[in-house]
Design a protein around this motif. Sequence first.
Motif, mmCIF file in Angstrom:
data_model
loop_
_atom_site.group_PDB
_atom_site.id
_atom_site.type_symbol
_atom_site.label_atom_id
_atom_site.label_comp_id
_atom_site.label_asym_id
_atom_site.label_seq_id
_atom_site.Cartn_x
_atom_site.Cartn_y
_atom_site.Cartn_z
ATOM 1 N N GLY A 169 0.814 -1.204 0.000
ATOM 2 C CA GLY A 169 0.000 0.000 0.000
ATOM 3 C C GLY A 169 0.851 1.261 0.000
ATOM 4 O O GLY A 169 0.548 2.230 -0.704
ATOM 5 N N PHE A 170 1.944 1.231 0.772
ATOM 6 C CA PHE A 170 2.846 2.387 0.843
ATOM 7 C C PHE A 170 3.370 2.750 -0.546
ATOM 8 O O PHE A 170 3.438 3.930 -0.903
ATOM 9 C CB PHE A 170 4.003 2.083 1.781
ATOM 10 C CG PHE A 170 4.992 3.206 1.918
ATOM 11 C CD1 PHE A 170 4.826 4.174 2.899
ATOM 12 C CD2 PHE A 170 6.091 3.307 1.067
ATOM 13 C CE1 PHE A 170 5.740 5.220 3.026
ATOM 14 C CE2 PHE A 170 6.997 4.335 1.183
ATOM 15 C CZ PHE A 170 6.818 5.306 2.166
ATOM 16 N N LYS A 171 3.748 1.745 -1.303
ATOM 17 C CA LYS A 171 4.288 2.001 -2.645
ATOM 18 C C LYS A 171 3.280 2.713 -3.533
ATOM 19 O O LYS A 171 3.654 3.457 -4.448
ATOM 20 C CB LYS A 171 4.713 0.679 -3.294
ATOM 21 C CG LYS A 171 5.882 0.016 -2.587
ATOM 22 C CD LYS A 171 6.115 -1.391 -3.119
ATOM 23 C CE LYS A 171 7.179 -2.122 -2.320
ATOM 24 N NZ LYS A 171 7.355 -3.532 -2.754
ATOM 25 N N MET A 210 3.023 7.472 12.213
ATOM 26 C CA MET A 210 4.431 7.124 12.382
ATOM 27 C C MET A 210 5.108 6.839 11.051
ATOM 28 O O MET A 210 6.258 7.237 10.823
ATOM 29 C CB MET A 210 4.565 5.928 13.325
ATOM 30 C CG MET A 210 4.334 6.271 14.784
ATOM 31 S SD MET A 210 4.666 4.884 15.913
ATOM 32 C CE MET A 210 3.262 3.826 15.558
ATOM 33 N N ILE A 211 4.419 6.127 10.160
ATOM 34 C CA ILE A 211 4.993 5.840 8.838
ATOM 35 C C ILE A 211 5.254 7.144 8.088
ATOM 36 O O ILE A 211 6.303 7.319 7.447
ATOM 37 C CB ILE A 211 4.062 4.908 8.032
ATOM 38 C CG1 ILE A 211 4.040 3.511 8.662
ATOM 39 C CG2 ILE A 211 4.510 4.829 6.577
ATOM 40 C CD1 ILE A 211 2.994 2.585 8.068
ATOM 41 N N TRP A 270 11.454 -1.309 9.741
ATOM 42 C CA TRP A 270 10.584 -1.839 8.677
ATOM 43 C C TRP A 270 10.756 -1.029 7.401
ATOM 44 O O TRP A 270 10.905 -1.596 6.301
ATOM 45 C CB TRP A 270 9.129 -1.794 9.156
ATOM 46 C CG TRP A 270 8.113 -2.018 8.083
ATOM 47 C CD1 TRP A 270 7.664 -3.220 7.600
ATOM 48 C CD2 TRP A 270 7.403 -1.008 7.345
ATOM 49 N NE1 TRP A 270 6.720 -3.024 6.610
ATOM 50 C CE2 TRP A 270 6.544 -1.673 6.443
ATOM 51 C CE3 TRP A 270 7.403 0.382 7.379
ATOM 52 C CZ2 TRP A 270 5.696 -0.979 5.574
ATOM 53 C CZ3 TRP A 270 6.555 1.073 6.503
ATOM 54 C CH2 TRP A 270 5.724 0.390 5.618
ATOM 55 N N ALA A 271 10.776 0.294 7.521
ATOM 56 C CA ALA A 271 10.914 1.157 6.348
ATOM 57 C C ALA A 271 12.277 0.980 5.686
ATOM 58 O O ALA A 271 12.391 0.955 4.447
ATOM 59 C CB ALA A 271 10.703 2.616 6.756
ATOM 60 N N LYS A 272 13.314 0.830 6.499
ATOM 61 C CA LYS A 272 14.658 0.639 5.948
ATOM 62 C C LYS A 272 14.773 -0.704 5.239
ATOM 63 O O LYS A 272 15.378 -0.793 4.166
ATOM 64 C CB LYS A 272 15.687 0.739 7.071
ATOM 65 C CG LYS A 272 17.127 0.764 6.573
ATOM 66 C CD LYS A 272 18.094 1.049 7.702
ATOM 67 C CE LYS A 272 19.524 1.131 7.199
ATOM 68 N NZ LYS A 272 20.494 1.442 8.283
ATOM 69 N N LYS A 324 6.447 10.576 3.690
ATOM 70 C CA LYS A 324 5.460 10.377 2.630
ATOM 71 C C LYS A 324 4.056 10.320 3.226
ATOM 72 O O LYS A 324 3.784 9.519 4.119
ATOM 73 C CB LYS A 324 5.751 9.072 1.884
ATOM 74 C CG LYS A 324 4.806 8.800 0.712
ATOM 75 C CD LYS A 324 5.251 7.554 -0.059
ATOM 76 C CE LYS A 324 4.347 7.274 -1.250
ATOM 77 N NZ LYS A 324 4.820 6.112 -2.043
ATOM 78 N N LYS A 325 3.175 11.168 2.745
ATOM 79 C CA LYS A 325 1.801 11.197 3.224
ATOM 80 C C LYS A 325 0.981 10.129 2.513
ATOM 81 O O LYS A 325 1.069 9.974 1.291
ATOM 82 C CB LYS A 325 1.175 12.572 2.994
ATOM 83 C CG LYS A 325 -0.175 12.740 3.670
ATOM 84 C CD LYS A 325 -0.677 14.171 3.563
ATOM 85 C CE LYS A 325 -2.009 14.323 4.281
ATOM 86 N NZ LYS A 325 -2.509 15.732 4.193
#
Length: 313
Positions: A172-174, A233-234, A305-307, A240-241
């Motif tokens: 979803g983030f992508k 937090m993400i 997680w993001a890294k 990135k919104k």
Amino acid sequence: MDLSNEDGKEMIMQTQKKKVLVVGATGFLGRKILRKLMQYPHIDIKAMSRKGAPSDNEFAALEWVKADMLDAESLDLAMQNVDIVISSANGYMKESLDADFQGNKNLAEAAARANVERFVFLSIVNSDEAESVPHFHAKKVAEDVIKRTGIPYVFVRAPAFLDQTSDYIADGFKAGRFYAIGDTTTKWSYILTDDLADYLAQAAVYVGDDINNQSIDVGWKDGAKSQAELIQMITEVTGKKLSTWTIPWFVFSLFVRPIKLFSELGYDMLQMFLFFKKGRFVADISQHERFFGPAPVAKDVIKRWAKANQFIK
């Protein structure tokens, strides 16, 4: 891996070489458990899989055994010369709960016949309150079976995985989205699978009988989080919104019974989400730090997680 605690003292570790059998070794979590165990030079690892050793070379140096949780005789062979068992195996993601019920029973009884020193079993937070969720209930049933065998056990009870084989949060983030379940205000507990693998490995190599026959919830130091808090937090970590796409609770309630007619896994997943709605999927980490050291805080986990997903450097 840092093998020191915050006081600079050496962590409690095995002084005699032990053989640890990892059940479910080729799974998403199982492979991470193997990597964690490989950091302990004082143990031997035996990895169990229904198909035997994987084709890649990462774990080629390990001892592999081909066995099936539904084949009791093969489990007896797998347990030979084993001191400690770690099981992260499950069947529900393969559209079958046979391994979760009969398979876990077979595994526990084989471990008892082999007189293993400790059985480390991956369970689920508050599974004893979730009879409506088949794979949660299967963990409770397995816990009861393991207790009846009389073998020393450690139940590591995990909450929701922040990451998994199909990481819907990362996907979803992508796309610039967060796919929310039910609402964005109900809180439940999460864990990163790298951390969970570490806790399972620590439970296996821990020296001392005080960990035996313990049920240990694992999670984050700052507690359960709502999906709105995760989104915030993400966004803070990545810059990135995200837009929020929410599947409301009534959709799960509407489809839970019809889906049971054609998909055991689908029914299980919808029942799990409806259990989340109750606000009871919350880890009590009072024992976590006693045995596994400081619990991580949520934002630090989000950064890792993001890294790992290359969303940040």
